[in-house]
Design an enzyme around this catalytic site. Structure first.
Site, PDB file in Angstrom:
ATOM      1  N   HIS A 126       0.849  -1.192   0.000  1.00 43.19           N
ATOM      2  CA  HIS A 126       0.000   0.000   0.000  1.00 43.19           C
ATOM      3  C   HIS A 126       0.885   1.242   0.000  1.00 43.19           C
ATOM      4  O   HIS A 126       1.481   1.602   1.015  1.00 43.19           O
ATOM      5  CB  HIS A 126      -0.925  -0.026   1.221  1.00 43.19           C
ATOM      6  CG  HIS A 126      -1.770   1.204   1.343  1.00 43.19           C
ATOM      7  ND1 HIS A 126      -2.236   1.684   2.544  1.00 43.19           N
ATOM      8  CD2 HIS A 126      -2.238   2.065   0.400  1.00 43.19           C
ATOM      9  CE1 HIS A 126      -2.939   2.788   2.340  1.00 43.19           C
ATOM     10  NE2 HIS A 126      -2.951   3.037   1.049  1.00 43.19           N
ATOM     11  N   LEU A 154       5.424   3.011   3.371  1.00 45.17           N
ATOM     12  CA  LEU A 154       4.827   1.904   2.610  1.00 45.17           C
ATOM     13  C   LEU A 154       4.322   0.870   3.609  1.00 45.17           C
ATOM     14  O   LEU A 154       5.048   0.496   4.534  1.00 45.17           O
ATOM     15  CB  LEU A 154       5.890   1.276   1.700  1.00 45.17           C
ATOM     16  CG  LEU A 154       5.527  -0.055   1.036  1.00 45.17           C
ATOM     17  CD1 LEU A 154       4.415   0.137   0.009  1.00 45.17           C
ATOM     18  CD2 LEU A 154       6.750  -0.673   0.343  1.00 45.17           C
ATOM     19  N   GLU A 155       3.061   0.447   3.421  1.00 45.68           N
ATOM     20  CA  GLU A 155       2.547  -0.663   4.223  1.00 45.68           C
ATOM     21  C   GLU A 155       2.649  -1.930   3.371  1.00 45.68           C
ATOM     22  O   GLU A 155       2.144  -1.948   2.236  1.00 45.68           O
ATOM     23  CB  GLU A 155       1.077  -0.433   4.589  1.00 45.68           C
ATOM     24  CG  GLU A 155       0.846   0.665   5.615  1.00 45.68           C
ATOM     25  CD  GLU A 155      -0.634   0.839   5.971  1.00 45.68           C
ATOM     26  OE1 GLU A 155      -0.946   0.962   7.154  1.00 45.68           O
ATOM     27  OE2 GLU A 155      -1.486   0.854   5.049  1.00 45.68           O
ATOM     28  N   VAL A 156       3.278  -2.956   3.907  1.00 46.15           N
ATOM     29  CA  VAL A 156       3.309  -4.255   3.232  1.00 46.15           C
ATOM     30  C   VAL A 156       2.347  -5.162   3.983  1.00 46.15           C
ATOM     31  O   VAL A 156       2.407  -5.257   5.215  1.00 46.15           O
ATOM     32  CB  VAL A 156       4.737  -4.841   3.220  1.00 46.15           C
ATOM     33  CG1 VAL A 156       4.713  -6.321   2.858  1.00 46.15           C
ATOM     34  CG2 VAL A 156       5.610  -4.081   2.228  1.00 46.15           C
TER      35      VAL A 156
END
Ligand code: 3H9
Length: 715
Positions: free
Chosen positions: A451, A462-464
């Site tokens: 994301h 950044l979201e993983v």
């Protein structure tokens, strides 16, 4: 083992600094003591007529004073003493009877630059890793080893304040231009050029440096009246940027002023006194915690150590060439330097996307982050396609197509039929569960969420998101690649809204409720910018786009029920074709792309008569506690792996005020019991959406905290 090794050549003592067991050179108390006794020895040695200082690390000079030391300082007096000692060391360098020449390659920051400034002649390599700066204010302190005094004397007050007050670093070429260094040379020639300089200075002494800055320099830097104007302007600009929440830049400004107007000695005293105050301040403690949290995240692949083999990514495929897709492609090329293949349904769209991606490189070229040569090389790594040609060679593919489950699923199916058998497929979504997207996949172990935030090249987070079946290898690959794209990466659970949008959701909803009740838009936004957010919630809605916000809000409502029901305002705005900034119409007016004032039409549209009935305190409380409660609830559900990740996500993802340390740190500071009691009061007045999270209630009962540290790097 010692940090300094000395070889003597032609009367020059070549001192190499290489702190054993540390990836970077840091000025710890032990290093300083060793350096001082070395200086004494070299002072006495007749055969030594000059000293050349350089780093023994391949890519770094000195990263400054030891930040861990600040956290351990017991009180203001100890902090003051630390600064005074640092100043004394630099004074001894400056007053050393033999010329000291310094050759800088790699990061030369904080105390490292203060040391270089105290030396008599400075050379720097023209390598991109060579950065000279004083980042202290970013840690809530000021340059406390003479930096507030020596930098303005060397390069003028205006240029020095520009660096000190923003905590900036300069590339070597700019440092030369400003006069921070005397010579710029390629890395391979640094040692020999520095040696030549040492031999020269040994014979003819330190050269005089001309005053810089031409007539403006003379008028503004060169006389007290001009400088008074410079200080006034700088103060104004700091206050506008910090809202008064960060004491360090203003204090640094005063330390510079004292030194320039009342002399070096008075300046040094003011500097160490102020350093003492700042180093033990709560703001500095928070900023240092953030430094250690982001440093720790640089090494955290989001899986238990030793459980994954991340895949090297040399080629990236991006599906969808819209705003997000082209942003991802451009950022990947410019930061990670990998080959990127951009795909969309037709070549016209692909062309547009490629143009936008190259635009990111254009920006970097313009800001001189890359050279023309690098620009040409990086642009050549970008290519486009309307079919999947080239995709079989990709190591990682990120899809950024329309936010619709069926569309995303069919893209994943197409990709599985195209890419190699080890390639990882990432989906850029802000709302759709990854497990749902991966549901029909043959290899759900290689599917996950990445994301990104918009605009991709500028947003640092950044979201993983692993799906239920994602393998540790895939997670570690995505995390490492995200870092190569310059992002701070957190791995979060596959729950609706993930982390950032989850905690943002009740906050934006509450802003909608406040507006519905007649609270003026300006009052809502002003209250939250005063709290420390970069923009208020209503302005944020305009930035995000009201269509996007409505969609996200709908998903959260469906997932969490009435508690996260959005206020009715956005629907009515959309019915009036107001999408926010991108459509030039939202809660605010936009003129030539610039935000103008609140659009008074909106009140009529929403049938609201604005009034100041709700106080700023209540506005703040409702908005902040809505977010704190959700953060506690989501953390309790395990959406983030640690409080550290949650706080970094909030700070980097939505601009939660760094000086408050993040929502979970803030709960710890307030105390869970106090947060629960305020939430209960809000619940009584405004309804069950404020009912305190079970995790908070449990913490309040047992005196629990999110962090078990006292603010050290263990966080
Ligand atoms: C100062 O100088 C005050 C003076 O004015 C006055 C004094 C009186 N201290 O980031 P990395 C550690 S304030 C302690 O992964 P990179 C870091 O935690 C200082 N530790 O490497 C990590 O530890 P670990 C002003 C430090 O190559 C390891 O080194 N200076 C310090 O990605 C590797 O770091 C700054 O604010 C330090 N000063 O980036 C610069 N620096 O491996 C802070 C690093 O155990 N540092 N560590 O997790 C940086 O910005 C980056 O580390 C740097 C290298 C760009 C240098």
């Amino acid at each position: 083992m010692s940090t300094f090794t000395v070889v003597e050549e032609q009367g020059v003592a070549v001192v190499s600094i290489d702190q054993p067991g540390s990836p970077v050179n840091i000025l710890t108390a032990a290093v300083k003591a060793e350096f001082e006794s070395l200086l004494e020895r070299l002072r006495a040695e007749k055969a030594v007529r000059a000293i050349l200082l350089l780093s023994g690390k391949p890519d770094g000079f000195i990263a400054g004073a030891d930040i861990e030391q600040f956290v351990a300082l017991p009180n203001q007096a100890a902090a003051e003493a630390l600064s005074r000692d640092g100043q004394a060391t630099m004074d001894r360098v400056a007053a050393f009877p033999k010329p000291i020449i310094v050759a800088v390659h790699g990061a030369c920051l904080g105390g490292g630059l203060e040391l270089a400034l105290a030396c008599h002649y400075r050379l720097a390599s023209n390598h991109p890793k060579t950065q000279l700066g004083l980042p202290e204010v970013q840690l809530g302190i000021l340059p406390g080893a003479g930096g507030c005094q020596r930098l303005p004397r060397l390069i003028g007050v205006r240029a020095a304040l520009d660096i000190i007050l923003a905590g900036k670093s300069e590339r070597a070429a700019k440092a030369l231009k400003l006069g921070m260094v005397d010579e710029l040379v390629p890395p391979s020639l640094l040692r020999s050029a520095a040696m030549a300089a040492a031999l020269r200075l040994m014979e003819s002494g330190v050269p005089r440096r001309p005053r810089r800055g031409g007539l403006a320099g003379l008028l503004l830097d060169g006389n007290p009246l001009g400088r008074a104007l410079v200080y006034r302007m700088a103060r104004k600009s700091v206050l506008a940027k910090t809202g008064g929440h960060y004491p360090a830049p203003l204090s640094a400004l005063e330390a510079v002023r004292t030194g320039m107007e009342r002399g070096l000695r008075a300046g040094l005293v003011d500097e160490h006194r102020r350093f003492g105050e700042l180093a033990v301040s709560p703001v500095s403690r928070k900023l240092v915690q953030i430094f250690f949290a982001t440093t720790a995240l640089k090494k955290d692949d989001g899986v238990a150590p030793g459980t994954a083999t991340p895949r090297p990514v040399r080629r990236l495929g991006v599906v969808g060439s819209g705003f997000m897709g082209s942003g991802i492609a451009g950022t990947a090329v410019s930061q990670a330097g990998v080959e990127v293949r951009l795909k969309d349904a037709d070549l016209v769209r692909v062309g547009k996307g490629l143009k936008a991606s190259v635009g990111i490189l254009d920006g970097r070229l313009k800001r001189r982050r890359i050279t023309r040569q690098e620009y040409e090389r990086l642009s050549a790594l970008l290519s486009g396609t309307a079919d999947f040609s080239g995709f079989p060679r990709a190591d990682l593919v990120i899809e950024a197509v329309f936010e619709e489950l069926s569309v995303k699923r069919s893209v994943v199916a197409d990709l599985e039929a195209t890419v190699g058998e080890r390639a990882i497929i990432a989906t850029n979504t802000s709302t759709i569960p990854i497990t749902d997207i991966a549901a029909g996949a043959h290899h759900p172990d290689r599917v996950l969420g990445m994301h990104f935030f918009s605009p991709v090249d500028r947003m640092p987070l950044l979201e993983v998101i692993p799906g239920a079946a994602t393998s540790p290898d895939a997670i570690a690959t995505a995390v490492q690649f995200g870092r190569r794209m310059g992002k701070t990466v957190i791995v979060v659970a596959d729950r609706p809204g993930f982390w950032v949008n989850r905690i943002l959701s009740p906050y934006l909803n509450e802003a909608g409720h406040l507006l519905t009740e007649g609270t003026p838009i300006e009052a809502i936004d002003r209250t939250m910018t005063r709290f420390g957010f970069p923009v208020g919630p209503i302005a944020l809605l305009d930035e995000v786009g009201l269509d996007v916000a409505a969609k996200g809000g709908g998903v959260m409502h469906q997932a969490f029920g009435e508690r996260l029901a959005p206020a009715d305002v956005i629907g009515r705005m959309l019915a009036d074709k107001r999408l926010g900034r991108k459509s030039g119409r939202g809660f605010y007016r936009y003129q030539d792309g610039k935000k103008a004032g609140v659009d008074a039409e909106v009140y009529r549209l929403l049938a609201i008569s604005p009034s100041d009935r709700v106080s700023p305190q209540t506005i703040e409380q409702r908005l902040v506690y809505a977010m704190l409660n959700e953060a506690a609830m989501a953390a309790g559900e395990g959406v983030v792996r640690s409080p550290r990740d949650g706080d970094i996500g909030a700070i980097f993802g939505i601009g939660f005020p760094p000086f408050r340390g993040g929502p979970l740190r803030m709960i710890d500071d307030l105390g869970a019991a106090q947060v629960v009691s305020t939430l209960r009061a809000l619940e009584a007045e405004f309804g069950p959406r404020f009912a305190p999270a079970a995790s908070l209630v449990a913490m309040a009962e047992h005196g629990g905290r999110f962090y078990d540290d006292s603010g050290s790097r263990a966080a």
